[in-house]
Design a protein around this motif. Structure first.
Motif, PDB file in Angstrom:
ATOM      1  N   LEU A  60      46.670 -71.484 -10.320  1.00 55.34           N
ATOM      2  CA  LEU A  60      46.268 -72.768  -9.765  1.00 55.34           C
ATOM      3  C   LEU A  60      44.949 -73.249 -10.358  1.00 55.34           C
ATOM      4  O   LEU A  60      44.773 -74.447 -10.630  1.00 55.34           O
ATOM      5  CB  LEU A  60      46.154 -72.657  -8.242  1.00 55.34           C
ATOM      6  CG  LEU A  60      47.479 -72.390  -7.506  1.00 55.34           C
ATOM      7  CD1 LEU A  60      47.213 -71.992  -6.058  1.00 55.34           C
ATOM      8  CD2 LEU A  60      48.408 -73.591  -7.564  1.00 55.34           C
ATOM      9  N   MET A  61      44.026 -72.327 -10.593  1.00 56.48           N
ATOM     10  CA  MET A  61      42.722 -72.712 -11.133  1.00 56.48           C
ATOM     11  C   MET A  61      42.827 -73.185 -12.583  1.00 56.48           C
ATOM     12  O   MET A  61      42.139 -74.131 -12.986  1.00 56.48           O
ATOM     13  CB  MET A  61      41.740 -71.547 -11.021  1.00 56.48           C
ATOM     14  CG  MET A  61      41.249 -71.288  -9.613  1.00 56.48           C
ATOM     15  SD  MET A  61      40.096 -69.876  -9.560  1.00 56.48           S
ATOM     16  CE  MET A  61      39.794 -69.766  -7.790  1.00 56.48           C
ATOM     17  N   ARG A  62      43.664 -72.543 -13.371  1.00 53.14           N
ATOM     18  CA  ARG A  62      43.774 -72.999 -14.763  1.00 53.14           C
ATOM     19  C   ARG A  62      44.476 -74.356 -14.831  1.00 53.14           C
ATOM     20  O   ARG A  62      44.214 -75.160 -15.731  1.00 53.14           O
ATOM     21  CB  ARG A  62      44.481 -71.953 -15.628  1.00 53.14           C
ATOM     22  CG  ARG A  62      45.961 -71.781 -15.378  1.00 53.14           C
ATOM     23  CD  ARG A  62      46.568 -70.797 -16.348  1.00 53.14           C
ATOM     24  NE  ARG A  62      48.016 -70.736 -16.233  1.00 53.14           N
ATOM     25  CZ  ARG A  62      48.813 -70.123 -17.098  1.00 53.14           C
ATOM     26  NH1 ARG A  62      48.287 -69.503 -18.136  1.00 53.14           N
ATOM     27  NH2 ARG A  62      50.113 -70.119 -16.934  1.00 53.14           N
ATOM     28  N   TYR A 106      54.031 -81.077  -9.513  1.00 54.05           N
ATOM     29  CA  TYR A 106      54.219 -79.627  -9.697  1.00 54.05           C
ATOM     30  C   TYR A 106      53.094 -78.825  -9.024  1.00 54.05           C
ATOM     31  O   TYR A 106      53.328 -78.099  -8.056  1.00 54.05           O
ATOM     32  CB  TYR A 106      54.307 -79.272 -11.182  1.00 54.05           C
ATOM     33  CG  TYR A 106      54.116 -77.800 -11.448  1.00 54.05           C
ATOM     34  CD1 TYR A 106      55.001 -76.858 -10.910  1.00 54.05           C
ATOM     35  CD2 TYR A 106      53.025 -77.333 -12.191  1.00 54.05           C
ATOM     36  CE1 TYR A 106      54.804 -75.495 -11.118  1.00 54.05           C
ATOM     37  CE2 TYR A 106      52.836 -75.985 -12.402  1.00 54.05           C
ATOM     38  CZ  TYR A 106      53.715 -75.073 -11.867  1.00 54.05           C
ATOM     39  OH  TYR A 106      53.520 -73.734 -12.059  1.00 54.05           O
ATOM     40  N   HIS A 107      51.891 -78.966  -9.520  1.00 57.26           N
ATOM     41  CA  HIS A 107      50.768 -78.192  -8.995  1.00 57.26           C
ATOM     42  C   HIS A 107      50.586 -78.407  -7.491  1.00 57.26           C
ATOM     43  O   HIS A 107      50.517 -77.451  -6.707  1.00 57.26           O
ATOM     44  CB  HIS A 107      49.496 -78.583  -9.748  1.00 57.26           C
ATOM     45  CG  HIS A 107      48.232 -78.054  -9.172  1.00 57.26           C
ATOM     46  ND1 HIS A 107      47.725 -76.815  -9.506  1.00 57.26           N
ATOM     47  CD2 HIS A 107      47.362 -78.589  -8.278  1.00 57.26           C
ATOM     48  CE1 HIS A 107      46.609 -76.613  -8.845  1.00 57.26           C
ATOM     49  NE2 HIS A 107      46.364 -77.674  -8.091  1.00 57.26           N
ATOM     50  N   GLU A 108      50.514 -79.664  -7.083  1.00 55.99           N
ATOM     51  CA  GLU A 108      50.286 -79.952  -5.665  1.00 55.99           C
ATOM     52  C   GLU A 108      51.491 -79.589  -4.803  1.00 55.99           C
ATOM     53  O   GLU A 108      51.326 -79.155  -3.656  1.00 55.99           O
ATOM     54  CB  GLU A 108      49.910 -81.419  -5.489  1.00 55.99           C
ATOM     55  CG  GLU A 108      48.542 -81.733  -6.087  1.00 55.99           C
ATOM     56  CD  GLU A 108      48.144 -83.187  -5.960  1.00 55.99           C
ATOM     57  OE1 GLU A 108      46.954 -83.489  -6.164  1.00 55.99           O
ATOM     58  OE2 GLU A 108      49.018 -84.035  -5.669  1.00 55.99           O
ATOM     59  N   LYS A 109      52.678 -79.752  -5.342  1.00 57.09           N
ATOM     60  CA  LYS A 109      53.872 -79.347  -4.595  1.00 57.09           C
ATOM     61  C   LYS A 109      53.857 -77.834  -4.358  1.00 57.09           C
ATOM     62  O   LYS A 109      54.278 -77.362  -3.298  1.00 57.09           O
ATOM     63  CB  LYS A 109      55.129 -79.742  -5.358  1.00 57.09           C
ATOM     64  CG  LYS A 109      55.382 -81.241  -5.440  1.00 57.09           C
ATOM     65  CD  LYS A 109      55.735 -81.825  -4.083  1.00 57.09           C
ATOM     66  CE  LYS A 109      56.141 -83.298  -4.218  1.00 57.09           C
ATOM     67  NZ  LYS A 109      56.438 -83.903  -2.893  1.00 57.09           N
ATOM     68  N   SER A 110      53.373 -77.077  -5.341  1.00 53.12           N
ATOM     69  CA  SER A 110      53.262 -75.622  -5.177  1.00 53.12           C
ATOM     70  C   SER A 110      52.286 -75.294  -4.058  1.00 53.12           C
ATOM     71  O   SER A 110      52.545 -74.414  -3.224  1.00 53.12           O
ATOM     72  CB  SER A 110      52.794 -74.977  -6.486  1.00 53.12           C
ATOM     73  OG  SER A 110      53.742 -75.160  -7.519  1.00 53.12           O
ATOM     74  N   GLU A 111      51.175 -75.997  -4.024  1.00 53.19           N
ATOM     75  CA  GLU A 111      50.207 -75.771  -2.951  1.00 53.19           C
ATOM     76  C   GLU A 111      50.811 -76.103  -1.595  1.00 53.19           C
ATOM     77  O   GLU A 111      50.628 -75.365  -0.620  1.00 53.19           O
ATOM     78  CB  GLU A 111      48.965 -76.629  -3.189  1.00 53.19           C
ATOM     79  CG  GLU A 111      48.152 -76.213  -4.404  1.00 53.19           C
ATOM     80  CD  GLU A 111      46.992 -77.148  -4.672  1.00 53.19           C
ATOM     81  OE1 GLU A 111      46.067 -76.739  -5.383  1.00 53.19           O
ATOM     82  OE2 GLU A 111      47.015 -78.296  -4.167  1.00 53.19           O
ATOM     83  N   GLU A 112      51.517 -77.217  -1.528  1.00 57.48           N
ATOM     84  CA  GLU A 112      52.071 -77.674  -0.253  1.00 57.48           C
ATOM     85  C   GLU A 112      53.200 -76.776   0.248  1.00 57.48           C
ATOM     86  O   GLU A 112      53.381 -76.614   1.456  1.00 57.48           O
ATOM     87  CB  GLU A 112      52.572 -79.111  -0.403  1.00 57.48           C
ATOM     88  CG  GLU A 112      51.457 -80.115  -0.627  1.00 57.48           C
ATOM     89  CD  GLU A 112      51.935 -81.454  -1.149  1.00 57.48           C
ATOM     90  OE1 GLU A 112      51.097 -82.263  -1.577  1.00 57.48           O
ATOM     91  OE2 GLU A 112      53.168 -81.695  -1.136  1.00 57.48           O
TER      92      GLU A 112
END
Length: 243
Positions: A60-62, A106-112
């Motif tokens: 997530l950080m990268r 993608y990134h935010e959906k993974s977080e959610e």
């Protein structure tokens, strides 16, 4: 007698070293054993061709690194607009499309799907998670506005003004957004999930990235950003060094 393990990566020499170690295992010290294990892990990666696993927070950080580089593209676009420099607004459109595809969808959906629910279930950082989610929703709206306004921004002064305001609001929101996730949320992820969930999360991230972007999806997206940096004239890192 203490055996000193060789440090060379050459596989033939490594094999000789392992053979020597097996011949006298009782005399290996703890540092030597640790070194053997470390070299063995490197050999395993060489032989299997398997990439080193990335933990969920690292992943997530990268991805935030990609986000931040697009914010730099946005800032460069604002400077060009402000100085009345003629440039192709398609560069803004393409930057926003990276945000839409890689960050928003993608990134935010993974977080959610994987990260936020774990904190809610644990009753930790719930207020922060609620704020982050609201910002995700706002970010998607702003990204769509940027994509809509960018094509006409060169010829239409009103659209250009709205575009600049939208880009600036996006930057203003996402700089602290990403910083809070990197410092407050992601480092505590391992505290709210089991080790099995943690490993499964890493696999789920990798699987989804591969489904959406193919093999080496992160690397491909970073390459797209680098190409836009080249076209926008901000590719040379030295230009940001104070003189």
């Amino acid at each position: 007698m203490q055996i000193t393990m060789p440090r060379k990566r050459d596989l033939l020499l490594f094999g000789s070293a392992v053979a020597a170690a097996l011949a006298a295992p009782a005399v290996l010290t703890r540092p030597a054993l640790a070194e053997e294990k470390g070299v063995g892990e490197k050999l395993k990666k060489i032989v299997t061709g398997k990439k080193e696993e990335v933990t969920p927070p690292e992943d997530l950080m990268r991805e935030h690194g990609v986000l931040d580089r697009v914010l730099l593209l946005y800032e460069a676009g604002i400077r060009k607009f402000s100085s009345n420099e003629d440039f192709d607004p398609a560069l803004i459109t393409q930057s926003a499309e990276i945000i839409r595809d890689f960050i928003n969808n993608y990134h935010e959906k993974s977080e959610e799907e994987y990260v936020f629910p774990r904190f809610r279930e644990a009753g930790k950082l719930v207020t922060l998670v609620d704020s982050l989610l609201r910002q995700h929703e706002a970010g998607r709206r702003i990204t769509q506005t940027i994509i809509r306004l960018a094509p006409s921004s060169r010829a239409n002064a009103d659209d250009r003004k709205q575009l600049i305001a939208s880009i600036q609001s996006f930057i203003t929101m996402y700089r602290p957004h990403a910083a809070r996730e990197d410092t407050d949320l992601f480092p505590k992820l391992k505290d709210v999930v089991s080790s099995n969930e943690y490993d499964a999360m890493a696999e789920a991230f990798e699987k989804k990235e591969r489904e959406l972007f193919g093999a080496d999806g992160f690397e491909k997206m970073a390459a797209r950003v680098a190409q836009l940096e080249q076209q926008m004239g901000i590719h040379d890192l030295n230009q940001f060094t104070p003189r």
